[in-house]
Design an enzyme around this catalytic site. Structure first.
Site, PDB file in Angstrom:
ATOM      1  N   HIS A 178       0.856  -1.203   0.000  1.00 55.67           N
ATOM      2  CA  HIS A 178       0.000   0.000   0.000  1.00 55.67           C
ATOM      3  C   HIS A 178       0.887   1.246   0.000  1.00 55.67           C
ATOM      4  O   HIS A 178       1.713   1.438   0.893  1.00 55.67           O
ATOM      5  CB  HIS A 178      -0.929   0.009   1.212  1.00 55.67           C
ATOM      6  CG  HIS A 178      -2.042  -0.989   1.082  1.00 55.67           C
ATOM      7  ND1 HIS A 178      -2.519  -1.713   2.135  1.00 55.67           N
ATOM      8  CD2 HIS A 178      -2.767  -1.373  -0.010  1.00 55.67           C
ATOM      9  CE1 HIS A 178      -3.499  -2.513   1.712  1.00 55.67           C
ATOM     10  NE2 HIS A 178      -3.669  -2.326   0.423  1.00 55.67           N
ATOM     11  N   GLU A 181       1.720   3.908   3.011  1.00 53.52           N
ATOM     12  CA  GLU A 181       2.164   3.401   4.305  1.00 53.52           C
ATOM     13  C   GLU A 181       3.683   3.452   4.380  1.00 53.52           C
ATOM     14  O   GLU A 181       4.371   2.447   4.319  1.00 53.52           O
ATOM     15  CB  GLU A 181       1.581   1.997   4.512  1.00 53.52           C
ATOM     16  CG  GLU A 181       0.052   2.027   4.476  1.00 53.52           C
ATOM     17  CD  GLU A 181      -0.609   0.653   4.333  1.00 53.52           C
ATOM     18  OE1 GLU A 181       0.104  -0.358   4.322  1.00 53.52           O
ATOM     19  OE2 GLU A 181      -1.851   0.614   4.225  1.00 53.52           O
ATOM     20  N   ARG A 231      -3.218   4.883  -2.231  1.00 53.99           N
ATOM     21  CA  ARG A 231      -3.037   3.551  -1.626  1.00 53.99           C
ATOM     22  C   ARG A 231      -2.746   2.465  -2.672  1.00 53.99           C
ATOM     23  O   ARG A 231      -1.996   1.530  -2.438  1.00 53.99           O
ATOM     24  CB  ARG A 231      -4.340   3.233  -0.875  1.00 53.99           C
ATOM     25  CG  ARG A 231      -4.555   1.797  -0.463  1.00 53.99           C
ATOM     26  CD  ARG A 231      -5.950   1.687   0.181  1.00 53.99           C
ATOM     27  NE  ARG A 231      -6.393   0.327   0.336  1.00 53.99           N
ATOM     28  CZ  ARG A 231      -6.282  -0.386   1.458  1.00 53.99           C
ATOM     29  NH1 ARG A 231      -5.703   0.142   2.515  1.00 53.99           N
ATOM     30  NH2 ARG A 231      -6.730  -1.610   1.527  1.00 53.99           N
ATOM     31  N   HIS A 301       2.621  -3.268   6.886  1.00 52.44           N
ATOM     32  CA  HIS A 301       1.633  -2.234   6.552  1.00 52.44           C
ATOM     33  C   HIS A 301       1.589  -1.202   7.676  1.00 52.44           C
ATOM     34  O   HIS A 301       2.180  -1.394   8.729  1.00 52.44           O
ATOM     35  CB  HIS A 301       0.226  -2.853   6.461  1.00 52.44           C
ATOM     36  CG  HIS A 301       0.004  -3.740   5.284  1.00 52.44           C
ATOM     37  ND1 HIS A 301      -0.820  -3.399   4.239  1.00 52.44           N
ATOM     38  CD2 HIS A 301       0.478  -4.977   4.988  1.00 52.44           C
ATOM     39  CE1 HIS A 301      -0.841  -4.378   3.350  1.00 52.44           C
ATOM     40  NE2 HIS A 301      -0.066  -5.353   3.769  1.00 52.44           N
ATOM     41  N   GLU A 376       0.529  -4.439  11.081  1.00 52.39           N
ATOM     42  CA  GLU A 376       0.073  -3.051  10.946  1.00 52.39           C
ATOM     43  C   GLU A 376       0.888  -2.220  11.926  1.00 52.39           C
ATOM     44  O   GLU A 376       0.627  -2.205  13.126  1.00 52.39           O
ATOM     45  CB  GLU A 376      -1.431  -2.938  11.247  1.00 52.39           C
ATOM     46  CG  GLU A 376      -2.333  -3.650  10.251  1.00 52.39           C
ATOM     47  CD  GLU A 376      -2.546  -2.880   8.945  1.00 52.39           C
ATOM     48  OE1 GLU A 376      -2.045  -1.743   8.803  1.00 52.39           O
ATOM     49  OE2 GLU A 376      -3.230  -3.441   8.063  1.00 52.39           O
TER      50      GLU A 376
HETATM   51 ZN   LIG Z   1      -1.888  -1.578   4.108  1.00 47.78          ZN
END
Ligand SMILES: [Zn+2]
Length: 413
Positions: A178, A181, A231, A301, A376
């Site tokens: 993404h 990020e 993104r 991410h 994340e």
């Molecule tokens: Zn992501």
């Protein structure tokens, strides 16, 4: 006078065209409680952009709302009695502030030597140059290869780090699928540095590491120059107005079954078909080329501080979910011990909401890797999408301790 005015207007137009960066004036950033339910109620409002993935129960999620949708958005939440806080009344101001911090960091960088420093975010070219530098400095342990090209023709470079011998267990790490990020590639680069010349060299003894630090360079460069909040990839779609596919909904495992969209204008557009994106195909092939020895797959991410294991396509769990849960908790303990940063550990489908076609599910379900996690990383909160450059270092350092636990776990496998 008339001429002057005309000229002035003309110049303003030229300036506007030259700086056609996407702006977010008046966009609101909200932190929504019970975001899981809220998300359902809000699904008919177009253009909402979830910055952190909302979870069930009372887990809050951060969502960016276009200016003209804010009234309807707030109205829906009030009717449903869902609590929310307005984090920012003007996302453009957050972006401007982030930019200022970033250019400060670059100005500081001008005074230091050329070595990678982790006090700013790097361009894709700089990342690739760093990989080449590592390979030429440590030819006995590092091998860089081109694993594919992005839609716009940028080279996807991966690095294999190995102290030699064959058939060792292997950890595969990717980042940047993404675009916005930014902290994710930074963590991948730091891992490379520490494995080759830093505090993690011991992890190379019994384990090989394969790292692809920037899966989606087109999107990444676009976030650096045109639209900070981009993104997706940058490929053409069936819609003239909307480019790009969410590469993390593009993998061929329960593709499009949940949490994905067939609308090219959505942030979670899964593509017209699975593996429509060259970036997703390159990652697929790179994982498959290493699948025989790969015991762990980690995809980096941001943000939200989650350690998520499969499955993501629905709320069911793999047979060995307890193993994954145990290692996830061990990672969390190791990260937390550094300075208190805490992650939520759980399956993607349960800890958050189901979303199919992601690289983690595919890596377990198709490539057959045992320990699979979506990490994340921490976000910027009030600061914006990612941490200010000055906070990259503490985050990459603490995250390394979590990755170390994974290396130790697979060493004996
Ligand atoms: Zn992501």
């Amino acid at each position: 006078m008339v001429h002057t005015r005309f000229l002035l207007a003309f110049l303003l137009v030229v300036v506007a065209v030259a700086t056609a960066e996407k702006r977010y004036d008046g966009y609101g950033l909200y932190r929504v409680q019970q975001s899981f339910q809220a998300r359902r109620f809000l699904s008919n409002i177009k253009g909402l952009d979830w910055w952190s993935r909302p979870g069930p129960l009372d887990t809050p999620g951060d969502v960016m709302v276009p200016k003209d949708k804010r009234l309807a958005f707030e109205g829906t939440l009030k009717t449903r009695r869902i609590r929310y806080t307005l984090l920012s009344d003007d996302v453009q101001m957050l972006i401007n502030a982030e930019k200022e911090r970033q250019s400060d960091a670059i100005a500081r960088k001008g005074k230091s030597d050329s070595r990678i420093t982790f006090d700013r975010y790097y361009s894709h070219d700089e990342m690739n140059a760093y990989l080449d530098e590592v390979a030429s400095k440590y030819p006995d342990i590092a091998k860089v290869e081109s694993v594919g090209k992005s839609y716009e023709g940028r080279e996807l470079k991966g690095i294999t780090l190995s102290s030699g011998g064959s058939g060792k267990p292997l950890v595969f790490v990717d980042a940047g699928i993404h675009a916005r990020e930014w902290i994710a590639p930074a963590v991948a680069l730091y891992l490379i540095q520490e494995l080759t010349e830093g505090s993690a060299q011991d992890l190379l003894k019994d384990v090989d590491w394969v790292i692809l630090p920037e899966v989606n360079p087109d999107g990444y460069e676009y976030t650096r120059s045109e639209d900070r909040m981009w993104r997706k990839t940058r490929s053409k779609t069936s819609s003239e107005d909307c480019l790009g596919v969410d590469p993390n909904r593009n993998f061929d495992f329960h593709w499009m079954e949940s949490g994905a969209s067939s609308d090219p204008c959505d942030e979670i557009f899964a593509g017209d078909k699975a593996f429509s994106e060259s970036e997703a195909r390159a990652l697929r092939d790179y994982v498959l080329a290493n699948a025989k020895n790969a015991k762990a797959y980690l995809t980096l991410h941001s943000y939200g501080q989650y350690l998520l294991y499969p499955w993501g396509y629905d709320e069911s769990l793999p047979d060995d979910w307890r193993d994954l849960d145990d290692l996830g908790n061990a990672m969390n303990d190791a990260i937390k011990a550094v300075r208190g940063t805490e992650y939520t550990v759980g399956s993607s489908g349960q800890a958050l909401y189901p979303a199919a076609g992601a690289s983690d599910d595919w890596s377990k379900g198709v490539a057959g890797v045992k320990y699979v996690y979506t990490v994340e990383l921490p976000g910027g909160g009030f600061y914006g999408f990612d941490l200010p450059a000055s906070e990259i270092k503490p985050v990459v350092e603490e995250t390394l301790q979590g990755l170390r636990v994974v290396g130790q776990k697979v060493a004996g496998m």
